[in-house]
Design a protein around this motif. Structure first.
Motif, mmCIF file in Angstrom:
data_model
loop_
_atom_site.group_PDB
_atom_site.id
_atom_site.type_symbol
_atom_site.label_atom_id
_atom_site.label_comp_id
_atom_site.label_asym_id
_atom_site.label_seq_id
_atom_site.Cartn_x
_atom_site.Cartn_y
_atom_site.Cartn_z
ATOM 1 N N GLU A 62 0.832 -1.200 0.000
ATOM 2 C CA GLU A 62 0.000 0.000 0.000
ATOM 3 C C GLU A 62 0.874 1.261 0.000
ATOM 4 O O GLU A 62 1.752 1.406 0.844
ATOM 5 C CB GLU A 62 -0.926 0.011 1.217
ATOM 6 N N GLN A 63 0.622 2.143 -0.931
ATOM 7 C CA GLN A 63 1.333 3.404 -1.137
ATOM 8 C C GLN A 63 2.720 3.220 -1.749
ATOM 9 O O GLN A 63 3.236 4.136 -2.378
ATOM 10 C CB GLN A 63 1.461 4.216 0.159
ATOM 11 N N VAL A 124 -5.331 15.607 -11.469
ATOM 12 C CA VAL A 124 -5.468 16.736 -10.552
ATOM 13 C C VAL A 124 -4.106 17.126 -9.979
ATOM 14 O O VAL A 124 -3.750 18.315 -9.922
ATOM 15 C CB VAL A 124 -6.454 16.395 -9.416
ATOM 16 N N LEU A 125 -3.318 16.127 -9.547
ATOM 17 C CA LEU A 125 -2.002 16.406 -8.986
ATOM 18 C C LEU A 125 -1.079 17.045 -10.022
ATOM 19 O O LEU A 125 -0.255 17.908 -9.683
ATOM 20 C CB LEU A 125 -1.364 15.123 -8.450
ATOM 21 N N SER A 126 -1.203 16.637 -11.278
ATOM 22 C CA SER A 126 -0.380 17.231 -12.336
ATOM 23 C C SER A 126 -0.676 18.719 -12.476
ATOM 24 O O SER A 126 0.242 19.536 -12.622
ATOM 25 C CB SER A 126 -0.643 16.517 -13.664
ATOM 26 N N ASN A 204 -12.080 9.235 -0.758
ATOM 27 C CA ASN A 204 -11.062 10.214 -1.109
ATOM 28 C C ASN A 204 -11.326 11.615 -0.563
ATOM 29 O O ASN A 204 -10.479 12.493 -0.703
ATOM 30 C CB ASN A 204 -10.909 10.300 -2.635
ATOM 31 N N ALA A 205 -12.478 11.827 0.038
ATOM 32 C CA ALA A 205 -12.797 13.165 0.536
ATOM 33 C C ALA A 205 -11.770 13.649 1.557
ATOM 34 O O ALA A 205 -11.320 14.792 1.521
ATOM 35 C CB ALA A 205 -14.194 13.168 1.156
ATOM 36 N N PHE A 206 -11.392 12.770 2.501
ATOM 37 C CA PHE A 206 -10.465 13.180 3.551
ATOM 38 C C PHE A 206 -9.200 12.304 3.608
ATOM 39 O O PHE A 206 -8.338 12.539 4.445
ATOM 40 C CB PHE A 206 -11.155 13.118 4.915
ATOM 41 N N GLN A 211 -2.575 10.044 -1.641
ATOM 42 C CA GLN A 211 -2.516 11.201 -2.539
ATOM 43 C C GLN A 211 -1.268 12.036 -2.270
ATOM 44 O O GLN A 211 -0.585 12.487 -3.183
ATOM 45 C CB GLN A 211 -3.774 12.059 -2.387
ATOM 46 N N ARG A 212 -0.945 12.239 -1.001
ATOM 47 C CA ARG A 212 0.236 13.033 -0.689
ATOM 48 C C ARG A 212 1.498 12.256 -1.042
ATOM 49 O O ARG A 212 2.493 12.844 -1.452
ATOM 50 C CB ARG A 212 0.212 13.496 0.769
#
Length: 389
Positions: A62-63, A124-126, A204-206, A211-212
Motif C-alpha cells: 500500500e502506497q 489533478v495532482l499534475s 477520497n474526501a479526507f 494522494q500526498r
C-alpha cells in the motif's frame, strides 16, 4: 503518432511495469471487498496466512508502488519537457491537456470499472504541480518533504483525526456491507456505477495518505529527471548502496517492531510518524533493488517482458480494471466478498502473467498501446516526433 523503441528508456518502462504489479496487488483487494465490510470479511479467513498477507499488503504494497509509479511519472514529465524544449513547442499547453485527459480517463474508469482509480487523482495532482515547475530543485525537494509530512502534522490535531476517521460514514449513509455486496454481486450497471462513485467520493474526501505520497513522489521524480539521473544513475552506485543499507536497517527494525506487536505500546501518533517515514524508505528500497534486478543478465528476458508491459502502462492499467471488474462484479463472475487475502494475491499474479503474455502478442503487430494512441491524439497530434516516455 508513432513511438519507436529508440526514443524510450527501457529502465523507466521496467520500473513502471513493476509498479503496475504492486498497484494490482492492492487493487485486487479493493475490488474484492469494501472498507465498510472489512470486519465481516475477515471472518471468512480460513488460513493463518490470510492475516499475515493482510499485514504484508499494508506494510509492503500500500502506497509503495503508487509511490514508485509516481516517481517514474515525475521523471517522465521532465523528459517530455526537455524534448518539447528541443522542438520549440508549447509544453504548458500540452501538459494541461494531458492532465485533463488523465482526469477524463479516470472518471471513465470510475463509472465503468473501478472506484479505486488513480488516473483522476494523477490528473489533478499534475495540474497542482504545474505552477511549481519553475522552482529550483532544492525548493522542490523541500516542498515534497512538507507535502509528505502534512498528514503526520494533521494527525496531531484532534479535529482532523475525528474528520479523518469519519470518512467511512459517508458511504455508510447509503450502504451496509450486505447491500453493497448485493449491489456488486447482482446489481445493474447503473447501480454499480453509483456505488463506485459514492465509494470514491467517500474514501477520497479526507484520505490524504496515498494522494500526498503520489504528489511528493511526482515532485521528487521530476527533480531526478531534470537532473538527468535516469541516464547516469549508475555513477551514484556506491552512494545509493550506502543509503540502501541504512534504509534496510530501518525497514527491518520497523517491521520487527510491528509484527512483534510493540506498536500497540506507543501512542498512535508516534507509530503513524514512524510508519510515515517507513513509506519513502521502502519506496527507495524498491527502486534500488529493481534497478539492481534490471542489470542482472540472468533475468534479462523477464526484465524485457516487464519493460514491454510498462511501455503500455496506461492501456495495461485499464486492462487490470476491466479484468478485475469481470472477476469481482456482476459484469462477470461476481467474486466480490468471496475471496481472501491469499487468493487475492494469486489472482493478482494470474492477471499480471496474463498481461505479460497479452502484451507480447500485442507488440507483435503494434508498437503503441490503444490508450497511449488516444492520449497522443488528444494532446500532441500536432507535435510529431515527440516521445511520450
Amino acid at each position: 503518432m508513432q513511438t519507436t523503441s529508440s526514443t524510450r528508456l527501457p529502465v523507466i518502462d521496467f520500473l513502471r511495469g513493476c509498479a503496475l504489479f504492486g498497484i494490482l496487488v492492492v487493487n485486487v483487494w479493493v475490488f474484492s471487498t469494501s472498507f465498510i465490510g472489512y470486519a465481516t470479511w475477515t471472518t471468512f479467513f480460513t488460513s493463518p496466512f490470510d492475516e499475515l498477507m493482510m499485514g504484508l499488503s499494508a506494510l509492503l504494497f500500500e502506497q509503495r508502488f503508487v509511490g514508485v509509479f509516481a516517481l517514474v511519472f515525475g521523471v517522465s514529465i521532465a523528459i517530455q519537457q526537455e524534448r518539447f524544449a528541443e522542438q520549440e513547442h508549447s509544453f504548458g499547453k500540452y501538459f494541461v491537456k494531458r492532465s485533463l485527459v488523465f482526469m477524463g480517463l479516470g472518471v471513465l474508469n470510475i463509472l465503468l470499472f473501478f472506484w479505486g482509480d488513480i488516473l483522476l487523482i494523477y490528473g489533478v495532482l499534475s495540474l497542482l504541480f504545474y505552477p511549481l515547475m519553475r522552482l529550483s530543485n532544492k525548493v522542490l525537494l523541500w516542498i515534497a518533504a512538507v507535502i509528505f509530512l502534512i498528514p503526520t502534522l494533521l494527525f496531531l490535531s484532534t479535529p482532523f483525526k475525528l474528520m479523518f476517521h469519519e470518512y467511512e460514514e459517508g458511504i455508510r449513509q447509503y450502504y451496509t456491507p450486505e447491500s453493497l455486496t448485493q449491489t456488486y454481486q447482482s446489481g445493474t450497471f447503473t447501480e454499480m456505477s453509483i456505488a463506485r462513485v459514492r465509494e470514491y467520493l467517500s474514501y477520497n474526501a479526507f484520505n490524504l495518505l496515498w494522494q500526498r505520497t503520489a504528489l511528493s513522489c511526482i515532485i521528487v521524480g521530476y527533480v531526478m529527471g531534470r537532473s538527468q539521473l535516469q541516464y547516469n544513475y549508475v555513477l551514484y552506485k556506491k552512494r545509493m548502496l550506502w543509503i540502501l543499507v541504512g534504509c534496510v536497517v530501518y525497514a527491518i527494525a520497523f517491521l520487527s517492531y510491528f509484527f512483534l506487536g510493540y506498536n500497540k505500546l506507543l501512542p498512535h501518533e508516534l507509530f503513524f510518524s514512524l510508519h510515515a517515514l517507513f513509506i519513502p524508505i521502502s519506496i527507495f528500497i524498491y527502486v534500488a533493488l529493481l534497478l539492481g534486478v534490471y542489470h542482472l543478465r540472468v533475468l534479462q528476458k523477464l526484465v524485457q517482458y516487464i519493460a514491454d508491459m510498462g511501455r503500455l502502462s496506461l492501456s495495461n492499467y485499464f486492462f487490470q480494471s476491466v479484468v478485475c471488474c469481470f472477476l469481482f462484479t456482476n459484469a462477470g463472475l461476481s467474486w466480490y466478498y468471496h475471496t481472501t487475502p491469499v487468493s487475492n494475491l494469486l489472482v493478482a499474479l494470474g492477471v499480471f502473467i496474463l498481461q505479460l503474455l497479452v502484451t507480447q502478442l500485442y507488440l507483435r503487430k503494434f508498437i503503441t498501446g490503444p490508450l497511449e494512441v488516444l492520449m497522443r491524439r488528444l494532446t500532441t497530434s500536432v507535435h510529431k516526433g515527440t516521445s511520450m516516455q
